[in-house]
Design a protein around this motif. Structure first.
Motif, PDB file in Angstrom:
ATOM      1  N   TYR A  68     -18.613  18.941 -53.377  1.00 56.15           N
ATOM      2  CA  TYR A  68     -18.863  18.058 -52.231  1.00 56.15           C
ATOM      3  C   TYR A  68     -17.877  18.392 -51.107  1.00 56.15           C
TER       4      TYR A  68
ATOM      5  N   PRO B 136     -16.694  16.899 -46.893  1.00 51.53           N
ATOM      6  CA  PRO B 136     -16.903  15.904 -45.846  1.00 51.53           C
ATOM      7  C   PRO B 136     -17.311  16.563 -44.526  1.00 51.53           C
ATOM      8  N   ASN B 137     -17.971  15.772 -43.688  1.00 52.30           N
ATOM      9  CA  ASN B 137     -18.344  16.197 -42.330  1.00 52.30           C
ATOM     10  C   ASN B 137     -19.082  17.554 -42.358  1.00 52.30           C
ATOM     11  N   TRP B 138     -20.146  17.571 -43.148  1.00 56.39           N
ATOM     12  CA  TRP B 138     -20.899  18.819 -43.327  1.00 56.39           C
ATOM     13  C   TRP B 138     -21.697  19.160 -42.069  1.00 56.39           C
TER      14      TRP B 138
ATOM     15  N   THR C 266     -17.527   8.265 -43.638  1.00 54.39           N
ATOM     16  CA  THR C 266     -17.608   9.725 -43.544  1.00 54.39           C
ATOM     17  C   THR C 266     -18.891  10.192 -44.229  1.00 54.39           C
ATOM     18  N   THR C 267     -19.537  11.195 -43.621  1.00 55.46           N
ATOM     19  CA  THR C 267     -20.739  11.784 -44.196  1.00 55.46           C
ATOM     20  C   THR C 267     -20.349  12.953 -45.101  1.00 55.46           C
ATOM     21  N   TYR C 268     -20.854  12.952 -46.343  1.00 52.57           N
ATOM     22  CA  TYR C 268     -20.563  13.999 -47.324  1.00 52.57           C
ATOM     23  C   TYR C 268     -21.846  14.704 -47.711  1.00 52.57           C
TER      24      TYR C 268
ATOM     25  N   THR D 184     -26.992  14.560 -49.157  1.00 51.75           N
ATOM     26  CA  THR D 184     -25.971  13.996 -48.267  1.00 51.75           C
ATOM     27  C   THR D 184     -25.922  12.477 -48.458  1.00 51.75           C
ATOM     28  N   PHE D 185     -24.757  11.909 -48.238  1.00 51.51           N
ATOM     29  CA  PHE D 185     -24.574  10.444 -48.298  1.00 51.51           C
ATOM     30  C   PHE D 185     -23.440  10.062 -47.354  1.00 51.51           C
ATOM     31  N   HIS D 186     -23.392   8.796 -47.029  1.00 41.87           N
ATOM     32  CA  HIS D 186     -22.414   8.283 -46.057  1.00 41.87           C
ATOM     33  C   HIS D 186     -21.614   7.155 -46.701  1.00 41.87           C
ATOM     34  N   THR D 187     -20.311   7.280 -46.682  1.00 40.97           N
ATOM     35  CA  THR D 187     -19.449   6.233 -47.264  1.00 40.97           C
ATOM     36  C   THR D 187     -19.364   5.031 -46.335  1.00 40.97           C
TER      37      THR D 187
END
Length: 220
Positions: free
Chosen positions: A32, A34-36, A70-72, A90-93
Motif C-alpha cells: 500500500y 499513500p497519495n497514489w 489520506t487516499t491510499y 483505493t480507499f480513503h482514511t
C-alpha cells in the motif's frame, strides 16, 4: 480479484481478499502507498511505500499507523508476482478520532515528563557528587585546624600563668627589701606588668619624697 476494504478509520483499515488457488508461494504480499498518482506511478513493487507479508493460510490483514484524511492504494499479490490493476483497490482514511488524538497527546506528555524527570535526577546526582567531593577535599586540606586552635589556647594560658608567677616573685622581693632596710626608708619598686600595653607610670612614695629633706638637714 474481489479485494474488500472494511472498517476504515483515521489510522486503521481491514483488507480482505479471496484465496488464490494459483498462488503456490508461502505468503501473500500486501502493498500500500499513500497519495497514489496513477499517472506518474507504475504498478511495480518499488512504487509502494510499505509491503506486508501474510501467510497463505490467511485471507485478511489489518493495516495500522495510517495517516488520517489520506487516499491510499492497496494491492494484494502472491509472493513473487507484480501487482496488476485488478489486484489493487483505493480507499480513503477518515478523520482522527477524538479518543485516539487524546491518547496520542497523553503518550507524548508522558514521554516528555519521563525525559524531564530523568534529566533532573542526573543533574541532582552530579551536583550532590560535586558537593561531597568539595567537602572531602576541604577536610583533607585542613585536618589540624581544631588542634592548632587548642594549642594556641594552651600557649596563652601558659604565658598568662608564667606572667602571674613572675609578678608574684617581684612582689615578694619588694617586701623582703623593705624588711631589711636599716634606715627604715621604704623604697618604691617599679614593677612592670607584662600584660599591660601602656608604659608604666612611676609614682614616688612618701618615704622617697622625704629622703632629700633628710639629706639637707645632714648637710646643715
Amino acid at each position: 480479484m474481489g479485494i474488500t476494504i472494511q472498517n476504515v478509520t483515521g489510522n486503521t483499515a481491514v483488507v480482505i481478499w479471496p484465496k488464490m488457488a494459483s498462488c503456490a508461494d508461502s505468503f501473500y504480499s500486501v502493498m500500500y502507498h499513500p497519495n497514489w498518482n496513477s499517472v506518474l506511478s507504475s504498478y511495480s513493487r518499488k512504487s509502494f511505500h510499505k509491503e506486508e507479508r501474510v501467510p497463505t493460510s490467511r485471507s485478511s490483514f489489518v493495516l495500522e499507523n495510517l495517516t488520517p484524511l489520506t487516499t491510499y492504494i492497496l494491492c494484494v499479490t502472491c509472493q513473487s508476482a507484480s501487482p496488476s490493476r485488478d489486484q489493487c483497490r483505493t480507499f480513503h482514511t477518515l478523520q482522527a478520532d477524538a479518543a485516539s488524538a487524546s491518547s496520542t497527546k497523553k503518550e507524548l506528555a508522558l514521554g516528555i515528563w519521563l525525559t524531564s524527570s530523568v534529566l533532573l535526577l542526573v543533574i541532582a546526582a552530579i551536583l550532590l557528587y560535586g558537593c561531597l567531593h568539595l567537602l572531602c577535599r576541604r577536610r583533607r586540606e585542613h585536618p589540624q585546624a581544631p588542634n592548632r586552635a587548642s594549642e594556641e589556647g594552651d600557649g596563652r594560658k601558659t604565658w598568662a600563668k608564667s606572667a602571674a608567677q613572675e609578678l608574684g616573685a617581684q612582689s615578694q622581693t619588694m617586701r623582703d627589701t623593705e624588711g631589711t632596710n636599716p634606715g627604715g626608708i621604704q623604697l618604691a619598686t617599679i614593677i612592670e606588668n607584662p600584660l599591660a600595653c601602656q608604659e608604666p607610670i612611676v609614682r614616688a612614695s612618701k618615704s622617697q619624697e622625704a629622703v632629700p629633706t633628710t639629706g639637707q638637714f645632714s648637710a646643715m
